[in-house]
Write an enzyme that holds these catalytic residues in place. Structure first.
Site, PDB file in Angstrom:
ATOM      1  N   PRO A 167       3.403   6.163  11.434  1.00 57.95           N
ATOM      2  CA  PRO A 167       2.762   6.582  10.198  1.00 57.95           C
ATOM      3  C   PRO A 167       3.640   7.548   9.405  1.00 57.95           C
ATOM      4  O   PRO A 167       4.324   8.392   9.995  1.00 57.95           O
ATOM      5  CB  PRO A 167       1.495   7.286  10.675  1.00 57.95           C
ATOM      6  CG  PRO A 167       1.882   7.857  12.006  1.00 57.95           C
ATOM      7  CD  PRO A 167       2.817   6.844  12.618  1.00 57.95           C
ATOM      8  N   ARG A 198       3.177   8.130   5.217  1.00 66.03           N
ATOM      9  CA  ARG A 198       2.385   8.581   4.075  1.00 66.03           C
ATOM     10  C   ARG A 198       1.041   9.210   4.468  1.00 66.03           C
ATOM     11  O   ARG A 198       0.644  10.239   3.926  1.00 66.03           O
ATOM     12  CB  ARG A 198       2.117   7.363   3.181  1.00 66.03           C
ATOM     13  CG  ARG A 198       1.512   7.698   1.842  1.00 66.03           C
ATOM     14  CD  ARG A 198       1.089   6.419   1.101  1.00 66.03           C
ATOM     15  NE  ARG A 198       2.085   5.388   1.062  1.00 66.03           N
ATOM     16  CZ  ARG A 198       2.989   5.238   0.090  1.00 66.03           C
ATOM     17  NH1 ARG A 198       2.984   6.042  -0.936  1.00 66.03           N
ATOM     18  NH2 ARG A 198       3.884   4.260   0.147  1.00 66.03           N
ATOM     19  N   CYS A 251      16.846  11.309 -19.761  1.00 62.04           N
ATOM     20  CA  CYS A 251      17.067  10.451 -20.928  1.00 62.04           C
ATOM     21  C   CYS A 251      16.740   8.996 -20.645  1.00 62.04           C
ATOM     22  O   CYS A 251      17.610   8.128 -20.661  1.00 62.04           O
ATOM     23  CB  CYS A 251      18.515  10.600 -21.373  1.00 62.04           C
ATOM     24  SG  CYS A 251      18.928  12.320 -21.650  1.00 62.04           S
TER      25      CYS A 251
HETATM   26  C1  LIG Z   1       8.341   3.007   5.638  1.00 57.45           C
HETATM   27  C2  LIG Z   1       8.054   2.588   7.029  1.00 57.45           C
HETATM   28  C3  LIG Z   1       7.021   3.171   7.756  1.00 57.45           C
HETATM   29  C4  LIG Z   1       6.087   4.195   7.180  1.00 57.45           C
HETATM   30  O1  LIG Z   1       5.242   3.652   6.223  1.00 57.45           O
HETATM   31  P1  LIG Z   1       4.025   4.523   5.655  1.00 57.45           P
HETATM   32  O2  LIG Z   1       3.381   3.628   4.682  1.00 57.45           O
HETATM   33  O3  LIG Z   1       4.595   5.726   5.033  1.00 57.45           O
HETATM   34  O4  LIG Z   1       3.139   4.846   6.807  1.00 57.45           O
HETATM   35  C5  LIG Z   1       6.853   2.789   9.070  1.00 57.45           C
HETATM   36  N1  LIG Z   1       7.647   1.861   9.642  1.00 57.45           N
HETATM   37  C6  LIG Z   1       8.655   1.266   8.963  1.00 57.45           C
HETATM   38  C7  LIG Z   1       9.492   0.268   9.646  1.00 57.45           C
HETATM   39  C8  LIG Z   1       8.887   1.602   7.636  1.00 57.45           C
HETATM   40  O5  LIG Z   1       9.872   0.998   6.972  1.00 57.45           O
END
Ligand SMILES: *Cc1c(COP(=O)(O)O)cnc(C)c1O
Length: 417
Positions: free
Chosen positions: A274, A276, A342
């Site tokens: 996880p 975000r 810009c």
């Molecule tokens: C970006 C990513 C995540 C995290 O995704 P979230 O939406 O921020 O939880 C997890 N695993 C992989 C492989 C990713 O590229």
């Protein structure tokens, strides 16, 4: 739930007035709440308390060393996508035994580095990568632990740029070819199969796509087991969404329940990546209003933060809520919040009902803890913002604002000029 709220008319982060930080640090700056980071990490972690699991926090969402240190202290690992992220994770003290390495384009030197650090596993995304990893591990006299990242062809129902589990996406190995690829992996001297991985996208607001993907990988795991290939880890990636505006994503508990229900008979260790959902609403971007003006059609609030600081609005057309750091009671007006860059694509908010900001007022862009600072750049030779963490009634700068000198660091004017 986060810890940014008003006391009377003033915005606070935990027990610190946002204005006070601005007075000391200047603007723009990213501001993270220690209490929110902990709360969100633990909400996720506790959702899987009843099963063996590892929360390998996705470093690319927010890779500040202080943030990584905090999660490692809470027992978290790291999901990395580059050698640079591995460097950060190690420097922050993350246990290599909880680091998983994803991404379609791992270089040889990055593989070597990860093998040297003895990370938990590589999430391998292609046949050629498997061959190369075998070769690199062979040269080092090591065995690389791997999961194959499977592309389950499931629609995550999110923005196309952050969908990763559809067959037209560049990620993973098509689920139909996975069985063959596992047999190939099993034949390689310096590869040790330990898991299956999938990550279908980001900012998902429903549980169902996760479950659809899980059903497909579950079938694969059962097949693999029948053919004598044992799987210890099931990595279900990240992707759980947050509320930026009116979205109503499932709470981690709901997500956890649904996944445990579907996965428990497999009796293996679940890995999550996880990003975000843990850091997104634990951070804001604070900026000062430089000017306001009325165009022929629109009101513009010109802030000192721009698309180089927070790319999501201009990159994905994303909604980020904007609020005043000090409330006033005057009637709202519809405005665009734009930066000094810009480009007409340089905006933080468009056609928003906002209080009538005046020159020198502070505004806060909410939900800026994920994919905020990490996506920032020096475009227009703008120094990158400071990062600050609040804990209780105190705060600390966890990354200095860059200086002009930082901007030209490493640049050289050749002798022939
Ligand atoms: C970006 C990513 C995540 C995290 O995704 P979230 O939406 O921020 O939880 C997890 N695993 C992989 C492989 C990713 O590229």
């Amino acid at each position: 739930m986060h810890h940014f709220s008003y006391k009377e008319d003033d915005l606070y982060c935990e027990d610190v007035e946002v204005k006070k930080i601005s007075d000391e640090v200047g603007t723009p700056f990213f501001l993270y709440s220690h209490a929110t980071l902990i709360r969100h990490f633990e909400a996720f972690d506790h959702a899987f308390a009843e099963v063996p699991h590892i929360v390998s926090y996705s470093v690319k969402a927010n890779s500040n060393l202080a943030v990584l240190r905090l999660f490692s202290q809470l027992g978290g690992g790291a999901d990395i996508v580059s050698g640079g992220e591995l460097f950060r994770a190690i420097k922050a003290g993350v246990d290599p035994g909880k680091i998983v390495y994803s991404g379609v384009g791992k270089r040889e030197d990055e593989m070597e580095y990860a093998l040297k650090e003895d990370i938990l596993m590589f999430n391998v995304e292609s046949h050629q990568e498997l061959e190369r990893l075998n070769c690199v591990a062979g040269k080092m006299g090591k065995k690389a632990r791997v999961a194959l990242r499977v592309n389950p062809d499931v629609d995550p129902k999110t923005h196309p740029y952050i969908s990763t589990g559809l067959k037209q996406n560049k990620f993973g190995i098509p689920v139909r070819e996975a069985l063959n690829e596992y047999h190939f992996a099993a034949s390689l001297e310096n590869i040790q199969i330990v898991g299956v991985d999938c990550h279908i996208g980001s900012q998902l607001t429903q549980v169902q796509p996760f479950i659809d993907a899980l059903k497909k990988v579950k079938a694969l795991i059962l097949e693999l087991r029948e053919e004598g290939i044992d799987i210890k880890y099931l990595d279900l990636g990240g992707g759980l969404g947050i509320t930026y505006d009116e979205e109503a994503p499932p709470h981690p508990t709901e997500y956890g329940k649904a996944i445990i229900e579907e996965a428990k008979e497999l009796d293996l260790t679940l890995v999550f990546e996880p990003g975000r959902v843990i850091v997104g609403n634990a951070g804001i971007l604070v900026s000062k209003v430089l000017y306001t003006k009325r165009g022929e059609e629109k009101n513009f609030i010109i802030a000192d933060a721009a698309m180089n600081d927070l790319a999501r609005p201009s990159l994905y057309g994303s909604y980020q809520k904007v609020v005043p750091v000090r409330k006033n009671k005057e009637p709202m007006i519809v405005s665009d919040v734009v930066g000094p860059i810009c480009e007409s694509g340089d905006f933080l908010a468009k056609d928003r009902e906002l209080p009538p900001f005046k020159q020198g007022d502070l505004l806060a862009v909410m939900s800026a803890g994920a994919y905020g600072f990490t996506m920032s750049s020096n475009y227009n030779s703008r120094v990158r913002a400071a990062e600050v963490m609040v804990k209780g009634d105190s705060f600390e700068v966890i990354r200095d604002r860059e200086t002009f000198k930082d901007l030209v660091n490493g640049e050289r004017i050749p002798d022939f000029l």
